[in-house]
Structures are given as C-alpha cells and as structure tokens.
Design an enzyme around this catalytic site. Structure first.
Site, short mmCIF file in Angstrom:
data_model
loop_
_atom_site.label_atom_id
_atom_site.label_comp_id
_atom_site.label_asym_id
_atom_site.label_seq_id
_atom_site.Cartn_x
_atom_site.Cartn_y
_atom_site.Cartn_z
N HIS A 56 0.83 -1.20 0.00
CA HIS A 56 0.00 0.00 0.00
C HIS A 56 0.86 1.26 0.00
CE1 HIS A 56 -3.15 2.66 2.25
NE2 HIS A 56 -3.05 2.97 0.98
N HIS A 115 1.66 4.84 -2.94
CA HIS A 115 1.90 6.21 -2.48
C HIS A 115 3.32 6.70 -2.78
CE1 HIS A 115 -1.73 7.07 0.09
NE2 HIS A 115 -1.84 5.76 -0.02
N HIS A 125 -4.31 1.05 -6.15
CA HIS A 125 -4.47 1.68 -4.84
C HIS A 125 -5.85 1.39 -4.26
CE1 HIS A 125 -5.54 5.03 -2.10
NE2 HIS A 125 -4.36 4.70 -1.58
N ASN A 146 -6.68 -0.29 -0.61
CA ASN A 146 -7.01 0.72 0.40
C ASN A 146 -8.44 0.64 0.92
OD1 ASN A 146 -6.19 3.40 1.77
ND2 ASN A 146 -8.14 3.88 0.78
N ILE A 165 -6.24 9.27 -0.49
CA ILE A 165 -6.46 8.99 0.92
C ILE A 165 -5.51 7.88 1.32
CG2 ILE A 165 -8.21 7.26 0.50
CD1 ILE A 165 -8.11 9.72 3.45
#
Length: 928
Positions: A576, A581, A778, A782, A928
C-alpha cells in the site's frame, strides 16, 4: 461525436442578440445583451464542489457580429477593434470564519478603490515588428465588489478587452490578484468577436495576492501542444512557468508557494524528543528509497541531517494547488475527528487505569459495534467521571463513539474462523497481491545462511502429503496446485528488534495453500520461524498443519493470526504505502517540474495526480512517523520504514508493476529460480495471460480495468506520437522520465530493468502502469481496510504473544490449556491498539464527497482536442462495461471466492461509489 463529447471539448458556442442601450445611444454603437450563464442563473442554489460536471461550463455570451462595429478600421489603416469578454468562475469557501469574512469585505473595498484583479490576454501570435507576443493590455474584473453578497459556491465575474481583429487566438491569460487574500480560480472562458471562437482555460488553482507572489499568474488554454508545436507567442511563457515551478532548491517553503522539488525521507524521526524517536533517513546510498516533496524546513537541534518536524494540527508544506480542497478537507477533518474520538477515550482510560486492557471475550469486541466504547469491558462509571471531556463527548455525539459493523461480519459472523475463508482472503481480501505459486520444495530463503542459518524450510512432504488429494508434492507443483504466502525473508532480519518491544511478538511465517478441485484454496501448512540465537545457528521453527483435536485447533488459530499479522504489515508498509503512495510521488513531482500544463501527457496524467502529495505529507506527519499510527498499530513498529526500504532495494521493479507482468512474475526478481507468478502468458486469452487460479477476484476484475486503461492510453498516445521520432524529440517528455528515474528514484537509477522511452509503445506502457497504480491498484489495497479488516480477530495488525511452548514456559502452556479462549484474546491487540487501529483504517477506507472516479468526466473542458475527448468517452464506456461484468460475476455461484452462502461479493474494483466507507470505488488518484 455524441453531444456530450462535443460539450466536453468546448465546441459549442452561445451568442445573444444586440439590444438598444438606454440613454438614446445610436444603433451602430457596441451593445451587449444580458450575460446569460448557467452558473450565474443558479446563484443562490450553488453547485457541487468542482461540479458542474463535464458539459456544464462557463461560456460568455456575446454577439459575434456586433463587436466588429465598435471601431471599424479604415482601408489600409490599422485593423478594426473587437470586444472580447472573459468570464471567470471563482469558487468561494462555503464556510468562512470571522477573519475570512472580514478579509472578504476588505477585498471588496479595495476593489472599489482600484486595487482589483487584473487580467491580460496573450495571443498565440507574435507581433511582426517587435517579435514579442501580442498582448491585450491589462483590464480589471468589473463586478467583484457588486457580487460580494451573491450566494452560491461558484461566482462568475467578467472583464472586457478591446483588441485588434487580427489579435489571433488567446493562448494564455495572466491574472494579477491585488486583493489581500488568495482566491480559487476554477476556469476562464474567452469569447467575443475573434474568429477562433470560445477559448477555455481550465485553471483550478489558487491565485495568490501580489503581497505573497508579486509576479503575475499565467494560465494556458485547454488546447494541447507538444513542445515543438508551441505557438510562437507562448514559447517563452511555457519555459518560464516551468522554471518557476522548479524553484532554485533553496529556502523554506511557504504554504502559498507552488514549487515542486525533491528531498529524502529525513523527517520521519524526531531526535529532539529522545533517542527512541530517532529513525534512519530513507533515501540515499545507505538506504535507497523514493524521494518526497521538499519543504526546506531547518534541521533538528540534535541531528543536522534530520529535518525538523511540523506536528499536527499545523500544516506540512505541499505546493498550494496540491492541498485538499474544501470538501475534501471537510471530509478528512471529520474522519480525523472520528479518529480522535475513537482513540482519545481508550488512551485516557488506559492511562488512568494504569493497565493495558485485553478483550475479555469476543462479545466485548462486538460491543465496539453495539454499545460502543462507553460500556466496553465493564469499566466502572467513575473512570469516566475523571474525564469530563469524555463525558461531554458522549453526551453531544454519542453515535460517533460507536464503530460501524465491518462488512466482513455482515453475512457470516463466524466465517473468519474457517480455513477456507482464511485462504479466500488471499485472493479476494485486503492484500490479494502476495500469494505466489510454489515452484521449489521445500521453500528456500534468500537470506545469508552465515547469519540466518539454513535457507531450507522445515516443511516436509510428510507434513502436507495427506492434504494433496492423492498427488505427490512434485505433481501438485507441476499442475500448479500449490501456492505460498512467504513472509520469511521480509521479517526474519528484524524479528529480534520487533520482539524486544513490550507487548509485541512476531514470527517470520510461511503458509502453503492447496488449490482444490472446486477452485478454492485451503491452507495445509504454516511455518513459524524465529531468528537463530547466534549467527549461523539453526532457526527456531514450528510447523503446524490443519488441526485434529481441540489443542491443535487453538494452536492453528494462533498460527493463522500470526500469518495475518505478517500479512497486515506487508500490506500496509510495502504494497500500500511503498508501491502506490511513495513510488508515485517522484513521477508527480517530475511531471509538474518538466511538463507544461499544455503538454498532452500532463493533461492525461493530471487527474491521476490529484491530492497525492497532500495525503503523502499527512502520512509522514501522522501515520508513518516515529510513534505514529503505523508504528503503534502494526507488527513492525519502529522498524516499519526499514522493512519498506528493504523491499524497495531488493524487490521493487517498475517494469513489473503493471498488472499482467506482476501476475506472471510475482516476486521472482533476479533469481535463478522458476517464475513464482500466478499467471502464464497465453495469447488465446482475452488479456494475453491465463490465471493459474481461475477464480481470483482481484486479478479477474483488475484485468478488466487494466485493459480499459491500456486501450485508452494507447488511443491517446497515438493522437500525438505517430512515430518513434516524436517521442524521442519531445524534450519535456524525456526530461520528465529522465528526472523521475535519475532523481526521484535516483537510488535505483542504474538498475538495468528501467523501461526505455523511445517509442509510442514504450510511452503507452509506462503511462498505463502509472494510471493503474494510482487508480485501481491503490483502490484494491485501500478501500477494504475497515470493511474487511475492521474486525481485529479476523486480521490482527499485531500479536502480543508467541505460541505457547511447554519447553519454553511450562506455566504459560498450562494457562493456555486451562483457558485457550483467554490466551487467544490476550495474544490479540489490546483494547487501546485495536480501537486506535480501527479508527485509522476507518478513516483510510472513506471516500470523500468530491472523489473523482475512473472513467468519469472532468469538471471542465479538460482539453480542446475533440479526438481526445471522443477517446475518453470510449474509455468511460469501457469502464461502465467492466462494472457491469463485475456485478454479474458477484452473482455467479460458480465463482465461490466471491459468491456463496455467507461469502462477501468482491467489489473493491467496481469503479463507482457513493461517499463514505463502501468497500468499492476506484478513484482516479491516490487521495487517501
């Protein structure tokens, strides 16, 4: 092309008729009809954030005939004058505090006395004599003060220009804000007597006051231009804008700045608080890591190499336009509020009671979703009387203290206890990207045997032979029936440090799974490993197999929990955080620094970069920092960053991050071992690969979206790059990729696996991977965190006890035999860790109201290229078809990993979603 697509391209033109002006002016003088505009007409009702959606746009309405009557030129003399109007859509804050309201009134007063917002049009043409861009001269917005009291989210202001009829097409517009505060400019539309027709400028940017930024802001029209095709009037502006965005690499960044630059992760620790808060710098030769956005903050007092921290609630710098917009900020603040409410109470209770409470029974876990925190664990009311704030919170927002029931409990409350559900979550859960094909038996470690002992696993054929439906191990491997979750090498080097932490215990685990004839998986062996007491000595290992009695059942449950804890840490830190990110941030920084907003590839990538720098900055501030949420809630604790960095150094490869390549070659990187992927190449299959686990919801659905993204990107790239030469000669494009590799990912710049960027096919492949990572990958990792992981016994983020061992601790083993239920719960996270974890993943799983989803339209005409708009319409249709296919699959009872009695449907890659925690929805970007 369909009408909506024409509107997206901004091709429709609105005109009005001339009407006589009052006061007896002659009919030949310039006159304007009332300015009709949908946003103006709806003021008082407002619109939805950056909505209107595509097709509802600002269009100034001016007769195209009348302006030519304004100042007719004489034959052979100077050109005639035409009047052009600019319509600016400004988004107002929906909630203003007193200070902001006063500042707004002051700006209106300043506007009345001449300190106004000024605009200037810049033509795509240059003046034949001066060789400089043709400019209109500055004009002020006319109606700022008058519209101060207008209600509504968006307000449209106007300005008028008198320009020569041969002015050419406006390609840029400068904005000078001489008010005292910034404003958010959504868009500008230029329309009037010019032959080019309406010109759209998609701005979506904060315009700073000249007190903050003395220079003019420049915005380019939505018409895309490759660098070599830049009109003469825009060439210098194009380069200057990029230079301004790059900055000079010095100074402390102000929150109002728009400068994109690089730095290492040297701000995760806080050495000034004490040695326990020191963390290594991630990034550099010693610990390779991607770069993050530079803030320029001064060093700490005790370590000149560590950057000083900005603690919440103070904001950490990101370029101004990367910050959350108001709707997103409101949703996130609400989520943060809930996190505080969920975390504050157990934290205070734990402090006052001077004891870390364990759950006393599964019904106490259930109480977090029923009665809430007020009545948990039978704590006496007098404890709350010692905390007035807690009592006040409960009285004013009691519902906020009760967790929503996670989806994982909604269909079968006890499914998590079953082996088939444990295995199902490896292909349809929160972390469906670690299961590998087993090709070598026994499994082998790649760690140095001189330090970590024998690399060979202690799992033998005798352990699993009875679970293979009559096959030998070799036969099962040859038929692709054996799979593995292998966290041995990820955790073993760090276990001594992890297990030295109070209340933290972990193994390095391996789990072997068998693919049944029904297409489901079942775990058939779990190996739990501890590092050797001395380098080179044997590891301490346990192998557990499916239970045959009560005692082995409880030990098997504990072993599965340790596997889940390993899985949760790798999911959060590697798959993740790192692989979506962190690795995206350098690509985003380089895109802003090296590609103009006019560049067609920047326009393609722009929606997939939204909010990522801001959420990453917030993660550095609160989530992955020393003693942050990740460290306090997940197994790795203070070595979290090092585990993430070790994967980046040893395993991450950009060329294997695209879905098909990742499925084929999963984790088999630079090794002389057979491929361990879960798919093989097969040209006869729809996506060019054949899955070895046919019912693999993440991969099945992911390939639908991957193919849609790939088709869209290939169509888009073909519009601008017909041959290899156009790719190779594009200085901005090549600069973007070169800087990403050599600076943003500079620690790995010499790796031989970086894709080349020489052909349109190369470019399409790189862009497809980036868009996949920012959107679907993602989303899959997530938005299921709370729905699928919010019930802690199903997926504990950390464990507090090793398995009971009569040889190591006879008293502990006796206590286990006497009350295995209590031992199991005491091994789980305590109440404090569990409630903090639940609050965080609840927030991370939430869609904000202004989310923009894959395949949806943009809020404004994002490009002036009608062919690109048409291609996007086709992409949107592909995404809708993918969603319909996903819905059908979730109702197909032959797909047992997503449909059946008590089985949750797999919706994490269903593209659309309402706001909130929905366990579905694929946003365009990592937001997020």
């Amino acid at each position: 092309m369909a009408a909506p697509c024409r509107e997206l391209a901004g091709l429709r033109r609105a005109t009005v008729a001339a009407t006589p002006l009052p006061g007896g002016r002659g009919a030949n003088e310039l006159c304007l009809a009332p300015f009709h505009h949908p946003v103006l007409q709806q003021q008082g009702r407002g619109t939805n954030n950056r909505r209107p959606r595509r097709g509802v746009k600002v269009v100034a309405a001016i007769s195209e005939d009348l302006p030519r009557l304004a100042m007719p030129g004489k034959k052979g003399g100077p050109p005639e004058k035409v009047l052009v109007r600019a319509a600016l859509t400004v988004r107002r804050k929906q909630k203003e505090d007193l200070k902001e309201a006063v500042a707004g009134h002051l700006d209106a007063l300043w506007d009345m006395v001449g300190r106004s917002v000024k605009l200037e049009l810049i033509s795509t043409k240059i003046h034949p004599r001066t060789k400089k861009p043709i400019q209109s001269g500055q004009e002020s917005i006319k109606d700022w003060c008058q519209k101060r009291g207008v209600k509504g989210e968006n307000v449209v202001y106007t300005a008028e220009f008198m320009v020569d009829s041969d002015f050419g097409e406006p390609g840029a517009i400068t904005v000078t804000n001489r008010h005292n505060r910034e404003f958010f400019l959504e868009s500008i539309v230029i329309e009037g007597g010019l032959p080019c027709g309406p010109v759209h400028f998609a701005c979506n940017s904060w315009v700073q006051s000249t007190k903050e930024l003395p220079t003019k802001r420049v915005f380019f029209s939505n018409k895309p231009y490759l660098p070599s095709e830049t009109p003469p009037g825009l060439r210098d502006l194009r380069e200057k804008e990029l230079m301004d965005l790059r900055g000079d690499g010095t100074g402390v960044r102000k929150l109002s700045d728009r400068i994109y630059d690089y730095a290492t992760y040297n701000d995760l620790g806080n050495p000034d608080r004490g040695k326990e808060f020191i963390r290594p710098i991630l990034g550099g030769e010693k610990i390779p890591y991607p770069r993050r956005c530079r803030t320029g903050r001064p060093p700490t007092d005790t370590n000149m190499l560590a950057e000083s921290r900005v603690e919440k609630p103070h904001r950490i710098y990101v370029p101004r336009d990367e910050a959350f917009e108001e709707l997103k900020q409101g949703a996130f603040s609400s989520g943060r509020l809930r996190a505080v409410l969920h975390t504050l109470i157990p934290s205070l209770i734990a402090t006052i009671s001077a004891d870390t409470h364990s759950f006393q029974g599964f019904h106490h876990v259930d109480n977090l979703y029923k009665e809430g925190l007020r009545l948990k664990l039978g704590l006496h009311e007098h404890l709350f009387q010692k905390i007035p704030l807690v009592q006040k919170i409960q009285e004013s927002s009691e519902g906020m203290l009760r967790y929503d029931t996670p989806s994982i409990l909604s269909k079968d409350k006890y499914a998590w206890l079953r082996d088939d559900e444990f295995a199902r979550q490896t292909v349809a859960g929160i972390n469906p990207v670690n299961i590998e094909r087993l090709t070598v038996f026994p499994p082998m470690s790649k760690l140095d045997p001189a330090i970590y002992g024998s690399p060979e696993s202690s799992i033998t054929e005798e352990h699993i032979a009875g679970q293979l439906n009559g096959l030998t191990v070799q036969q099962a491997m040859d038929e692709a029936k054996l799979f593995i979750l292998d966290y041995h090498d990820v955790y073993l080097p760090f276990l001594d440090r992890i297990n030295a932490i109070e209340g933290r215990k972990a193994y390095a685990t391996r789990t072997i799974l068998f693919l049944t004839p029904g297409g489901t998986l079942k775990p058939i062996a779990i190996e739990l490993c501890l590092p050797p007491s001395k380098p080179g000595e044997p590891q301490e290992r346990k192998v557990l197999t499916p239970p045959s009695d009560a005692t082995s059942n409880w030990l098997w449950m504990l072993a599965k929990s340790h596997v889940s804890s390993n899985d949760a840490g790798v999911h959060q830190l590697v798959n993740h955080w790192l692989r979506t990110h962190a690795i995206m941030e350098p690509f985003i920084l380089a895109a802003h620094r090296r590609m103009s907003a006019m560049h067609p590839i920047f326009k393609l990538l722009h929606p997939h970069m939204r909010y990522t720098l801001e959420i990453n900055a917030l993660a550095r501030q609160s989530l992955i920092s020393a003693d942050g949420v990740i460290e306090s809630c997940f197994t790795p604790g203070p070595v979290s960053g090092e585990i993430s960095a070790a994967y980046y150094r040893d395993h991450w490869r950009f060329d294997l991050e695209g879905l098909p390549a990742e499925l084929i070659r999963r984790h088999a990187i630079a090794l002389p071992l057979p491929a361990t992927g879960v798919a093989v190449e097969d040209a006869t299959q729809p996506h060019g690969i054949r899955l070895l686990i046919e019912d693999y919801p993440y991969a099945n659905d992911g390939l639908l979206l991957w193919s849609a993204i790939r088709s869209w990107v290939e169509s888009y790239v073909q519009l601008y790059y017909p041959d290899d030469g156009t790719v190779q000669s594009d200085d901005e494009l090549q600069g973007w990729y070169h800087e990403t590799v050599h600076v943003g990912h500079g620690d790995l710049r010499h790796a031989p696996w970086w894709p080349t960027l020489s052909t349109p096919e190369d470019l399409a492949a790189i862009l497809t991977t980036l868009i996949w990572l920012a959107s679907a990958q993602h989303a899959a990792l997530n938005f299921g965190q709370y729905p699928l992981g919010g019930y802690v016994p199903n997926r504990p983020p950390l464990m507090r006890r090793l398995l009971p061992d009569p040889e190591r601790d006879t008293a502990e083993y006796a206590a286990f035999l006497a009350d295995p239920h209590r031992f199991f719960l005491n091994a789980m996270p305590g109440v404090l860790e569990a409630t903090k974890f639940m609050a965080v993943v609840d927030t991370l799983s939430t869609h904000s109201p202004d989310e923009e989803y894959l395949g949806e339209g943009s809020d404004e005409p994002w490009t002036g290229d009608a062919k690109a708009v048409e291609a996007h319409c086709m992409f949107a249709a592909d995404v809708r078809r993918a969603e319909e296919t996903i819905e059908r699959r979730n109702a197909d009872h032959s797909r047992r990993n997503r449909c059946g009695a008590g089985v949750l449907p797999y919706e994490l890659l269903a593209p659309s979603s309402p706001p909130g925690v929905t366990c579905r929805g694929v946003p365009n970007s990592i937001s997020i």
